[in-house]
Design a protein around this motif. Structure first.
Motif, mmCIF file in Angstrom:
data_model
loop_
_atom_site.group_PDB
_atom_site.id
_atom_site.type_symbol
_atom_site.label_atom_id
_atom_site.label_comp_id
_atom_site.label_asym_id
_atom_site.label_seq_id
_atom_site.Cartn_x
_atom_site.Cartn_y
_atom_site.Cartn_z
ATOM 1 N N GLN A 12 2.209 12.082 3.552
ATOM 2 C CA GLN A 12 2.749 11.098 4.278
ATOM 3 C C GLN A 12 3.747 11.698 5.105
ATOM 4 O O GLN A 12 4.004 11.402 6.131
ATOM 5 C CB GLN A 12 3.081 9.720 3.529
ATOM 6 N N SER A 26 0.858 -1.234 -0.135
ATOM 7 C CA SER A 26 0.058 -0.071 -0.063
ATOM 8 C C SER A 26 0.870 1.164 -0.135
ATOM 9 O O SER A 26 1.575 1.520 0.970
ATOM 10 C CB SER A 26 -0.893 -0.063 1.410
ATOM 11 N N LYS A 74 0.733 3.614 3.069
ATOM 12 C CA LYS A 74 1.371 2.939 4.352
ATOM 13 C C LYS A 74 2.564 2.833 4.192
ATOM 14 O O LYS A 74 3.540 3.037 5.266
ATOM 15 C CB LYS A 74 0.495 1.496 4.503
ATOM 16 N N ARG A 97 5.316 4.645 6.642
ATOM 17 C CA ARG A 97 6.341 3.822 7.482
ATOM 18 C C ARG A 97 7.890 4.221 7.298
ATOM 19 O O ARG A 97 8.442 4.463 8.178
ATOM 20 C CB ARG A 97 6.311 2.450 6.953
#
Length: 309
Positions: free
Chosen positions: A204, A164, A167, A171
């Motif tokens: 992000q 993903s 994600k 991370r």
């Protein structure tokens, strides 16, 4: 979002990540197939591709230039060795530049073929085999800064069903944020495919706690234009200015130039001797490219003072 293509994304009342871009300039040609669309990075960067990074002089030159610019944007302390992280280090070309300017470094890459070339080249830094999308496996506050050349956009693709992109980006950014010392910077040279990809990356990064923005060098040039995502960890800083002229000293003319001036002595590596007038002028120019205020040049710049008794 306005018609001019300016996008302002706010984290909260005190921090803001500002990104200014032009839709026409970012969009890539549909006829040009991007490397990240051909397969996972560990597959694309095989032994044949890895050899190019140690044999192709043009590729080596470009990689070195982008590494030099990334280090400039880090705004590291002058004449002080730092401990840096090189994400997507590949064959160690960017690490070679870090070593040349006196820094220590650790390189992370997902391609065993690229790391094998780095080992054969006997680079000075430490090498780690790892997927940046799974996070950085380092203790908190380990590094004084981070650079990455042409690697971050790979995280925007889902090479496996379990991948993903949001994600994996979060991370990476969250673990990178933790591994950086407070006040440190991370600079990513990237090739954005479109505006949506830029928004995904920056969203992000903000979510992980970073502030900063995009620095675009030579925005009006189709060939020389480069995108650098400059992020601040823990402390908001002043975003450096992008280069706006192709006539700077980093661009070399293809024609021979003749001058009546004498060229001052340079050392064996082609660099100006420390404390010489050329060395002072180069240092001041480098600080200007970092967006810092520098006193103007005069006929007295770099002139040695007479000894006093």
């Amino acid at each position: 979002m306005g018609a001019c293509g300016c996008c302002v994304i706010c984290i909260n009342d005190t921090h803001c990540l500002l990104i200014v871009f032009c839709w026409v300039n970012i969009n890539m040609s549909s006829s040009c197939r991007r490397p990240e669309h051909t397969g996972p990075p560990e597959v694309f960067y095989n032994e044949e591709e890895a050899k190019k990074y140690s044999q192709n002089s043009r590729m080596i030159e470009i990689q070195t230039q982008m590494s030099e610019r990334a280090v400039e944007l880090l705004c590291l302390p002058e004449d002080q060795p730092c401990y840096l992280l090189d994400v997507g280090c590949g064959s160690g070309l960017s690490g070679d530049y870090l070593t040349e300017v006196g820094h220590y470094w650790v390189g992370v890459d997902i391609s065993t073929a690229m790391l094998d070339v780095a080992l054969d080249r006997d680079v000075e830094g430490d090498l780690v085999l790892g997927d940046m999308g799974e996070g950085m496996p380092f203790r908190a506050g380990t590094f004084d800064g981070c650079i990455s050349i042409s690697a971050l956009q790979w995280l925007c693709n889902a090479d496996k069903k379990t991948h993903s992109p949001p994600k994996r980006l979060y991370r990476f950014f969250s673990t990178l944020y933790s591994s950086l010392a407070r006040g440190a910077r991370a600079v990513f040279q990237i090739y954005p495919e479109n505006s949506e990809q830029l928004e995904l990356i920056t969203a992000q990064a903000m979510k992980a706690g970073f502030t900063g923005g995009m620095v675009v060098d030579y925005p009006n040039s189709s060939k020389a234009k480069k995108f650098f995502l400059c992020l601040f960890a823990g402390v908001s800083g002043v975003l450096p200015k992008g280069l706006d002229s192709e006539s700077t000293d980093r661009c070399v003319s293809s024609q021979a130039q003749f001058t009546a001036q004498r060229s001052r002595f340079k050392n064996l590596k082609g660099k100006s001797v420390k404390k010489s007038k050329d060395w002072v002028l180069e240092k001041k120019q480098r600080r200007r490219r970092q967006g810092k205020e520098v006193r103007g040049d005069t006929k007295y710049t770099g002139r040695q003072r007479r000894p006093r008794f």
